[in-house]
Enzyme design. Structure first.
Site, PDB file in Angstrom:
ATOM      1  N   ASN A   9       0.764  -1.122   0.132  1.00 17.10           N
ATOM      2  CA  ASN A   9       0.103  -0.013  -0.116  1.00 17.10           C
ATOM      3  C   ASN A   9       0.848   1.384  -0.103  1.00 17.10           C
ATOM      4  OD1 ASN A   9      -1.756   1.930   0.373  1.00 17.10           O
ATOM      5  ND2 ASN A   9      -2.317   1.595   2.581  1.00 17.10           N
ATOM      6  N   TRP A  10       1.242   2.160  -1.666  1.00 20.03           N
ATOM      7  CA  TRP A  10       1.818   2.905  -0.975  1.00 20.03           C
ATOM      8  C   TRP A  10       1.323   4.182  -0.564  1.00 20.03           C
ATOM      9  CZ3 TRP A  10       3.676   2.381  -6.807  1.00 20.03           C
ATOM     10  CH2 TRP A  10       4.716   1.424  -7.519  1.00 20.03           C
ATOM     11  N   LYS A  11       0.608   4.117  -0.326  1.00 20.59           N
ATOM     12  CA  LYS A  11      -0.108   5.547   0.558  1.00 20.59           C
ATOM     13  C   LYS A  11      -0.373   6.551  -0.878  1.00 20.59           C
ATOM     14  CE  LYS A  11      -0.423   3.794   5.024  1.00 20.59           C
ATOM     15  NZ  LYS A  11      -0.166   3.518   6.156  1.00 20.59           N
ATOM     16  N   HIS A  96      -9.518   1.572   4.757  1.00 27.43           N
ATOM     17  CA  HIS A  96      -8.365   1.961   6.037  1.00 27.43           C
ATOM     18  C   HIS A  96      -8.658   2.460   6.617  1.00 27.43           C
ATOM     19  CE1 HIS A  96      -4.751   2.697   6.596  1.00 27.43           C
ATOM     20  NE2 HIS A  96      -3.929   1.668   5.328  1.00 27.43           N
ATOM     21  N   GLU A  98      -6.944   4.876   7.762  1.00 25.08           N
ATOM     22  CA  GLU A  98      -6.811   5.961   7.218  1.00 25.08           C
ATOM     23  C   GLU A  98      -7.797   7.110   6.860  1.00 25.08           C
ATOM     24  OE1 GLU A  98      -3.386   6.049   5.236  1.00 25.08           O
ATOM     25  OE2 GLU A  98      -1.520   5.582   6.948  1.00 25.08           O
ATOM     26  N   GLU A 168      -5.384  -3.942  10.812  1.00 24.92           N
ATOM     27  CA  GLU A 168      -4.305  -3.194  10.498  1.00 24.92           C
ATOM     28  C   GLU A 168      -4.681  -2.588  11.894  1.00 24.92           C
ATOM     29  OE1 GLU A 168      -2.645  -2.046   7.414  1.00 24.92           O
ATOM     30  OE2 GLU A 168      -4.211  -0.926   7.341  1.00 24.92           O
ATOM     31  N   GLY A 174       2.211   3.149  10.725  1.00 22.22           N
ATOM     32  CA  GLY A 174       3.983   4.036  10.846  1.00 22.22           C
ATOM     33  C   GLY A 174       3.561   4.467  12.184  1.00 22.22           C
ATOM     34  N   SER A 214       3.416  -1.491  10.375  1.00 18.63           N
ATOM     35  CA  SER A 214       5.035  -1.877  10.476  1.00 18.63           C
ATOM     36  C   SER A 214       5.827  -3.214  10.111  1.00 18.63           C
ATOM     37  CB  SER A 214       5.361  -1.484  11.969  1.00 18.63           C
ATOM     38  OG  SER A 214       5.253  -0.118  12.317  1.00 18.63           O
ATOM     39  N   GLY A 235       3.156  -0.921   4.794  1.00 22.58           N
ATOM     40  CA  GLY A 235       2.604   0.482   3.674  1.00 22.58           C
ATOM     41  C   GLY A 235       4.105   1.123   3.389  1.00 22.58           C
ATOM     42  N   GLY A 236       4.823   1.861   5.164  1.00 28.80           N
ATOM     43  CA  GLY A 236       6.784   2.757   4.510  1.00 28.80           C
ATOM     44  C   GLY A 236       6.988   1.287   3.819  1.00 28.80           C
TER      45      GLY A 236
END
Ligand code: 13P
Length: 255
Positions: A9-11, A96, A98, A168, A174, A214, A235-236
């Site tokens: 997930n590159w957001k 998600h 977010e 999640e 993050g 994470s 993610g990151g």
């Protein structure tokens, strides 16, 4: 046996040029011998480019980060399932945390999107998970139960079998703070049990449940080793092609 599914997930990261450079390294690094299903989830602007690149390989599939539930119309700034299908998108991340916390998405909104995605033959990756405050006050199970019942309301067992769930915990996203493998396994087992209660055990055994929060090359194997963890939503660490390939290979080695 549930096939592991590892998604990037590159957001709101990666220009088209950066996405191309990522794939140049990632697809070579990954090689062909992977048993896990890999999904790249770029921002909308890079979907077309990534789609063209992935059309030539079986190594990874394409996902989107969101969609609207209507087919078309006066919804400025929104994207429909049909528009995603045209670009050969196979998966769509829905609900998600977010989107829930920053853009006001409720379980009801997520549910409309899930139904619209399934109707268009897109596979939803439905995200659920508790905040730190909810965990500290002992409400993890109540929160998950409500999110499952609300987001997946009205689905038949056959429809549910096309859904991927992503657990999640919001406090692990993050933050560098990962749920311990035992904490994650406990939540995943609870989620699977809820699916068997609301639907039946034959479908709950089929549904894949990813862990997200994470995930890194250093902790992926231990998390993916847990009985009810069927993949990762990254993610990151998915922005770095070599590290993300390592996470996919960790899943492959466990098979
Ligand atoms: P991080 O891997 O950056 O914690 O993000 C997790 C996530 O939200 C994936 O959807």
């Amino acid at each position: 046996m549930r096939k592991k599914i590892i998604a990037a997930n590159w957001k709101m990261n990666m220009t088209v040029a950066e996405a191309g450079a990522f794939l140049d390294v990632f697809l070579v690094e990954l090689g062909d011998a992977n048993s896990a299903e890999v999904v790249i989830v770029p921002p909308f602007t890079a979907l077309s480019h990534v789609s063209e690149r992935l059309a030539k390989t079986e190594q990874a599939k394409l996902g989107a980060q969101n969609m609207h539930w209507e087919k078309n119309g006066a919804f400025t700034g929104e994207i429909s399932a049909q528009m995603l299908r045209e670009l050969y998108v196979r998966y769509v991340v829905l609900g998600h945390s977010e989107r829930r916390s920053l853009f006001g998405e409720t379980d009801e909104v997520v549910n409309r999107k899930v139904r619209a995605a399934l109707e268009a033959s897109l596979r939803p990756i439905v995200c659920i998970g508790e905040t730190l405050e909810e965990r500290d006050s002992g409400r993890v199970e109540a929160v998950l139960e409500k999110q499952i019942a609300g987001s997946l309301a009205g689905l038949s067992a056959a429809e549910l079998s096309h859904v991927v769930l992503a657990y999640e915990p919001v406090w692990a996203i993050g933050t560098g703070r990962t749920a311990s493998p035992a904490q994650a396994q406990e939540a995943h087992a609870f989620i699977r049990k809820q699916l068997s209660v609301h639907w039946d055990s034959s479908v709950s055994e089929k549904v894949r449940i990813q862990y997200g929060g994470s995930v890194k090359p250093q902790n992926a194997a231990e998390l993916l080793h847990q009985h009810d963890i069927d993949g990762a939503l990254v993610g990151g660490a998915s922005l770095e092609p070599r590290g993300f390939a390592e996470i996919v290979k960790a899943a492959h080695r466990l098979d």
